[in-house]
Design an enzyme around this catalytic site. Structure first.
Site, PDB file in Angstrom:
ATOM      1  N   HIS B 231       0.859  -1.194   0.000  1.00 42.06           N
ATOM      2  CA  HIS B 231       0.000   0.000   0.000  1.00 42.06           C
ATOM      3  C   HIS B 231       0.895   1.243   0.000  1.00 42.06           C
ATOM      4  O   HIS B 231       1.894   1.289   0.727  1.00 42.06           O
ATOM      5  CB  HIS B 231      -0.866  -0.075   1.262  1.00 42.06           C
ATOM      6  CG  HIS B 231      -1.758   1.094   1.503  1.00 42.06           C
ATOM      7  ND1 HIS B 231      -1.276   2.326   1.914  1.00 42.06           N
ATOM      8  CD2 HIS B 231      -3.108   1.227   1.400  1.00 42.06           C
ATOM      9  CE1 HIS B 231      -2.298   3.156   2.055  1.00 42.06           C
ATOM     10  NE2 HIS B 231      -3.412   2.513   1.749  1.00 42.06           N
ATOM     11  N   ARG B 274      -2.658   1.023  -4.466  1.00 42.10           N
ATOM     12  CA  ARG B 274      -2.425  -0.418  -4.483  1.00 42.10           C
ATOM     13  C   ARG B 274      -2.692  -0.932  -5.891  1.00 42.10           C
ATOM     14  O   ARG B 274      -3.385  -0.273  -6.663  1.00 42.10           O
ATOM     15  CB  ARG B 274      -3.396  -1.149  -3.545  1.00 42.10           C
ATOM     16  CG  ARG B 274      -3.382  -0.717  -2.127  1.00 42.10           C
ATOM     17  CD  ARG B 274      -4.379  -1.562  -1.332  1.00 42.10           C
ATOM     18  NE  ARG B 274      -5.451  -0.788  -0.755  1.00 42.10           N
ATOM     19  CZ  ARG B 274      -6.607  -1.308  -0.314  1.00 42.10           C
ATOM     20  NH1 ARG B 274      -6.840  -2.606  -0.421  1.00 42.10           N
ATOM     21  NH2 ARG B 274      -7.521  -0.531   0.212  1.00 42.10           N
ATOM     22  N   LYS B 277      -6.185  -0.602  -8.002  1.00 40.93           N
ATOM     23  CA  LYS B 277      -7.082   0.380  -7.388  1.00 40.93           C
ATOM     24  C   LYS B 277      -7.079   1.644  -8.254  1.00 40.93           C
ATOM     25  O   LYS B 277      -6.391   1.721  -9.265  1.00 40.93           O
ATOM     26  CB  LYS B 277      -6.627   0.691  -5.956  1.00 40.93           C
ATOM     27  CG  LYS B 277      -6.837  -0.473  -4.992  1.00 40.93           C
ATOM     28  CD  LYS B 277      -8.185  -0.430  -4.271  1.00 40.93           C
ATOM     29  CE  LYS B 277      -8.209   0.652  -3.226  1.00 40.93           C
ATOM     30  NZ  LYS B 277      -9.523   0.796  -2.589  1.00 40.93           N
ATOM     31  N   ASP B 280      -5.421   8.413  -7.166  1.00 37.34           N
ATOM     32  CA  ASP B 280      -5.808   9.304  -6.065  1.00 37.34           C
ATOM     33  C   ASP B 280      -4.669  10.310  -5.858  1.00 37.34           C
ATOM     34  O   ASP B 280      -3.511   9.919  -5.715  1.00 37.34           O
ATOM     35  CB  ASP B 280      -6.044   8.461  -4.803  1.00 37.34           C
ATOM     36  CG  ASP B 280      -6.377   9.296  -3.561  1.00 37.34           C
ATOM     37  OD1 ASP B 280      -6.172  10.528  -3.582  1.00 37.34           O
ATOM     38  OD2 ASP B 280      -6.832   8.700  -2.564  1.00 37.34           O
ATOM     39  N   CYS B 282      -3.543  12.012  -3.407  1.00 39.57           N
ATOM     40  CA  CYS B 282      -2.650  11.971  -2.239  1.00 39.57           C
ATOM     41  C   CYS B 282      -1.476  11.022  -2.443  1.00 39.57           C
ATOM     42  O   CYS B 282      -0.418  11.210  -1.855  1.00 39.57           O
ATOM     43  CB  CYS B 282      -3.414  11.643  -0.961  1.00 39.57           C
ATOM     44  SG  CYS B 282      -4.081   9.978  -0.867  1.00 39.57           S
ATOM     45  N   TYR B 283      -1.664   9.999  -3.304  1.00 41.57           N
ATOM     46  CA  TYR B 283      -0.543   9.083  -3.555  1.00 41.57           C
ATOM     47  C   TYR B 283       0.541   9.734  -4.402  1.00 41.57           C
ATOM     48  O   TYR B 283       1.619   9.154  -4.573  1.00 41.57           O
ATOM     49  CB  TYR B 283      -1.030   7.770  -4.182  1.00 41.57           C
ATOM     50  CG  TYR B 283      -1.868   6.984  -3.205  1.00 41.57           C
ATOM     51  CD1 TYR B 283      -1.299   6.490  -2.040  1.00 41.57           C
ATOM     52  CD2 TYR B 283      -3.235   6.796  -3.402  1.00 41.57           C
ATOM     53  CE1 TYR B 283      -2.060   5.811  -1.100  1.00 41.57           C
ATOM     54  CE2 TYR B 283      -4.003   6.124  -2.469  1.00 41.57           C
ATOM     55  CZ  TYR B 283      -3.410   5.634  -1.322  1.00 41.57           C
ATOM     56  OH  TYR B 283      -4.168   4.969  -0.393  1.00 41.57           O
ATOM     57  N   ASP B 333      -8.706  14.373  -4.382  1.00 41.75           N
ATOM     58  CA  ASP B 333      -8.326  12.990  -4.690  1.00 41.75           C
ATOM     59  C   ASP B 333      -8.415  12.744  -6.200  1.00 41.75           C
ATOM     60  O   ASP B 333      -7.428  12.438  -6.871  1.00 41.75           O
ATOM     61  CB  ASP B 333      -9.280  12.104  -3.851  1.00 41.75           C
ATOM     62  CG  ASP B 333      -9.461  10.683  -4.332  1.00 41.75           C
ATOM     63  OD1 ASP B 333      -9.040  10.352  -5.433  1.00 41.75           O
ATOM     64  OD2 ASP B 333     -10.079   9.880  -3.578  1.00 41.75           O
ATOM     65  N   ASP B 340     -10.221  18.676   0.386  1.00 42.66           N
ATOM     66  CA  ASP B 340      -9.999  18.606   1.834  1.00 42.66           C
ATOM     67  C   ASP B 340      -8.540  18.902   2.122  1.00 42.66           C
ATOM     68  O   ASP B 340      -7.708  18.953   1.213  1.00 42.66           O
ATOM     69  CB  ASP B 340     -10.445  17.249   2.401  1.00 42.66           C
ATOM     70  CG  ASP B 340      -9.592  16.114   1.896  1.00 42.66           C
ATOM     71  OD1 ASP B 340      -8.479  15.937   2.392  1.00 42.66           O
ATOM     72  OD2 ASP B 340     -10.042  15.399   0.957  1.00 42.66           O
ATOM     73  N   HIS B 343      -5.821  16.062   1.333  1.00 46.30           N
ATOM     74  CA  HIS B 343      -5.474  15.928  -0.088  1.00 46.30           C
ATOM     75  C   HIS B 343      -4.757  17.161  -0.621  1.00 46.30           C
ATOM     76  O   HIS B 343      -3.929  17.057  -1.528  1.00 46.30           O
ATOM     77  CB  HIS B 343      -6.716  15.579  -0.923  1.00 46.30           C
ATOM     78  CG  HIS B 343      -7.094  14.138  -0.794  1.00 46.30           C
ATOM     79  ND1 HIS B 343      -8.033  13.704   0.120  1.00 46.30           N
ATOM     80  CD2 HIS B 343      -6.618  13.027  -1.410  1.00 46.30           C
ATOM     81  CE1 HIS B 343      -8.122  12.375   0.043  1.00 46.30           C
ATOM     82  NE2 HIS B 343      -7.272  11.942  -0.880  1.00 46.30           N
TER      83      HIS B 343
HETATM   84 ZN   LIG Z   1      -6.380  10.053  -1.086  1.00 42.34          ZN
END
Ligand SMILES: [Zn+2]
Lengths: 325, 405
Positions: B231, B274, B277, B280, B282-283, B333, B340, B343
């Site tokens: 992850h 992952r 998935k 996003d 934030c990754y 995201d 938010d 993020h």
């Molecule tokens: Zn995220």
């Protein structure tokens, strides 16, 4: 962000409850220069003013236990509330079975929250009874088959209480729903690694299983990663398993150009080079060709990576004076 | 160095092929690609007539961040036990945007964080909450960003060290709080905090590296605990922790690199957390931030690598700037999700990594030059000089009681 809902009619503020009038509420003390001030609802402020009062006094009572429920409902991520609730449960000798039901209901509302799953785990440890954990997590995974928290709790329960018996069937059913569910592939690995073991027979059986899955979805990274994972346990290594290498060459011959197939063949080449077992299919030149094909055509987003690997193969030639066909 | 945007035609040609077998994963992926593709298509039209594109709407981001630092709407009640996190995310974002608040405001933050410090050491999610390793990490990072003597001196390092000892398990792992869950975030936060404040001892982290490496999975990434799935967030924690402990030689770097590069999405350009998935924002940091650390490790054998990161920096910047900016300020995201603070912080942090790579080569900035952000220290995710200043301050001012375990 979930809605921290608090719109129930008939709610009585703690400050208006006669049975709480002996308690002086403790407002949050942000100091003289508050920052990141959250515009909480009046209900939130009220409940937490009383929670802080109870915490400060260290009151261990039934009404305190009820109060923590209200506090959790307003913010289920407040680990201080959960921790205090556990202290209360112990001190009051509360029936832990009903607590299991309670936390299950909170998990259903907030299934992606560290605190609720941790609370569940502590209860199961206290009771030494994991009998509901497989059903509970199966239910959570039905709604979200990749819920990390649910999988982690499930693995913990299985490992701690040796509940491996039917796990492969569970994994199978998830993979037949969605063969791309990487969490399910990971669980398959978990079961073999911790329970079934990596006997040669088991490794070969898993290889067959995985190749079958790859046959109908070739672009599925999860299956390819799993294949590489189980081959770590094959004594002959990633290049020594004739079934696997023949399968890959067959796919390649049939014009499959899935980047995962090409990447896998590169790994086979690399191991063959390292072990001095190169042949007409698996050698430095083939590896370099595949890197170039990936970088320029089949996997352009990773161009830099493939060129880096290509350069590394170049260096093998220099270092080993390797003769490739 | 300038870089060219990918052509819409090329982006669209990368779309998902489900090979005739639809499943939840493929259906969701196809949905996201359709939305993202649409945005890239419209963007190419707009960019053709507006040479200032793509651009980062700095002002909007700075304004909303400055508001958030003082007041947050009621839907943030769910983060009432994470207030030092909110502060760190906001201050770090503002620093990335080169707009840190004035000294007076920063001093207010120091006062507030004092309220969150627990008498038994560490920081809680708010005043009167138990200490938590996550919020302790956030508070220490925030105070290092502020970087004044007042900020440094507000940390009670003796009790902080005691707090870390209470969380440590015999196997070297760390719980997040007393009586709380234990995972790889604990090991990373403990190592980061101990290193910055100079309360690190060998005994405190005995076996921690071995525990962390037991979380590296067959896929090559790291999981939250042994046995779980690789992850992005946990992989960053694992590798950064090993680097802080100077034990990266334990890590299978080739496997980690293979897993990490494959997390970048071929069409979207951003990262997923992952395998199989969805992308996003934030990754961008959790995965992107792994690459400068990997480069530093690989550079031990091949010096040239210290100047490069092995992911597609341009494509990640495109995803962030074109798809992840909320027009009212703040980042997201993926398209369709609300903005938010979390993020905003990690998407901007990832943008910085994508622009600066390892920090030793030339920067690569997509869009106008004012899009360029400040650079981050890949292990702590605050500015490199802020780490240096804090570490050296704390070396000059040792805590009153030294650990003698
Ligand atoms: Zn995220």
């Amino acid at each position: 962000m979930s809605d921290c809902g608090d719109s129930d009619a008939g709610w009585i503020f703690y400050k208006d409850r006669p049975d709480w009038n002996d308690i002086k509420p403790v407002p949050e003390d942000d100091g003289i220069t508050p920052v990141v001030v959250i515009a909480h609802s009046e209900k939130f402020e009220d409940v937490y003013d009383y929670f802080r009062a109870i915490l400060q006094k260290d009151e261990k009572s039934q009404r305190a236990l009820e109060l923590t429920k209200d506090a959790v409902e307003l913010n289920s991520a407040n680990y201080t509330v959960w921790q205090y609730r556990r202290e209360l449960l112990k001190e009051l000798g509360t029936d832990l079975r009903s607590e299991l039901d309670y936390v299950e209901s909170v998990i259903k509302i907030s299934p992606k929250n560290y605190q609720v799953w941790h609370h569940r785990r502590v209860l199961v440890e206290w009771l030494q009874d994991p009998s509901q954990e497989l059903d509970l997590t199966a239910e959570a995974l039905l709604h979200d088959p990749k819920n990390y928290h649910a999988w982690q709790h499930r693995q913990w329960a299985i490992k701690s209480f040796r509940l491996y018996d039917k796990e492969i069937e569970f994994v199978d059913s998830l993979l037949s729903d969605d063969v791309r569910n990487n969490s399910a592939w990971n669980q398959r690995y978990f079961v073999h690694n911790n329970h079934t073991g990596w006997s040669d027979m088991n490794v070969q059986r898993e290889i067959c299983y995985t190749l079958e899955k790859i046959k109908f979805v070739k672009n599925n990274e999860s299956a390819w990663n799993y294949l590489r994972g189980i081959l770590l346990h094959d004594k002959r290594g990633i290049n020594g398993n004739g079934v696997v290498t023949a399968f890959c060459e067959e796919l390649y011959k049939n014009r499959c150009r899935s980047p995962f197939l090409l990447a896998f063949i590169i790994d086979v080449c690399e191991e063959a080079i390292k072990k001095n077992e190169t042949n007409g299919f698996h050698n430095v030149e083939r590896a370099k060709e595949l890197c170039t094909a990936l970088a320029t055509k089949y996997d352009k987003i990773r161009e830099k990576y493939w060129m880096y690997l290509r350069d590394r193969f170049e260096m093998y030639v220099c270092v080993n004076g390797e003769n490739s066909q | 160095m300038t870089s060219v945007l990918r052509l819409f035609r090329d982006i669209a040609s990368e779309s998902y092929n489900d090979e005739g077998y639809a499943s939840n994963t493929s259906l969701e992926q196809i949905d996201v690609e359709a939305i993202v593709c649409n945005i890239y298509r419209r963007f190419e039209h707009k960019a053709a007539i507006d040479p200032s594109l793509p651009k980062l709407i700095r002002k909007a981001h700075c304004n909303v961040l400055k508001d958030w630092l003082m007041h947050l709407p009621g839907n943030y009640s769910c983060l009432d036990a994470s207030r030092p996190w909110l502060i760190y995310w906001i201050l770090h974002s503002l620093w990335l945007l080169k707009k840190l608040p004035d000294a007076e405001t920063l001093s207010k933050v120091v006062n507030f964080l004092k309220q969150c410090q627990h008498k038994d050491g560490g920081y809680g999610g708010g005043p009167m909450q138990h200490s938590h390793l996550g919020t302790t990490y956030a508070a220490v990072n925030a105070l290092s960003i502020i970087g004044t003597d007042e900020a440094y001196d507000s940390i009670d390092r003796s009790s902080l060290q005691t707090f870390l000892w209470t969380l440590r398990d015999v196997d070297g792992s760390f719980a997040l709080h007393n009586g709380g869950e234990q995972d790889i975030r604990g090991a990373y936060c403990a190592a980061s905090v101990a290193k910055i404040t100079n309360i690190y001892t060998e005994a405190l982290f005995d076996k921690t590296a071995e525990w962390v490496i037991s979380c590296q999975t067959y896929e090559g990434g790291f999981a939250g605990c042994p046995g779980m799935e690789a992850h992005g967030g946990y992989a960053f924690c694992g590798l950064a922790c090993l680097a802080l402990l100077d034990r990266t030689q334990l890590c299978d770097i080739d496997a980690l690199l293979r897993w990490s590069v494959n997390r970048q999405m071929r069409l979207e350009g951003g990262f997923q957390g992952r395998t199989n998935k969805l992308v996003d924002g934030c990754y961008s940091f959790w995965q992107g931030g792994i690459f400068p650390i990997i480069s530093a490790i690989l550079a031990k054998d091949n010096k040239e690598l210290i100047e490069t990161v092995l992911f597609n920096q341009g494509a990640l910047q495109e995803y962030i700037i074109v798809c992840c900016q909320s027009p009212e300020g703040g980042l997201i995201d993926k398209p369709g999700k609300p903005r938010d603070i979390y993020h905003t912080c990690y998407t901007l942090s990832g943008l910085s990594v994508a622009q600066h790579g390892t920090g030793t080569g030339e920067s690569l900035v997509i869009g106008a030059s004012e899009t360029e952000l400040n650079r981050v220290h890949p292990l702590h995710n605050i500015a490199p000089h802020m780490v240096y200043n804090a570490v050296h301050y704390f070396i000059r001012h040792p805590p009153p009681v030294k650990d003698d375990n």
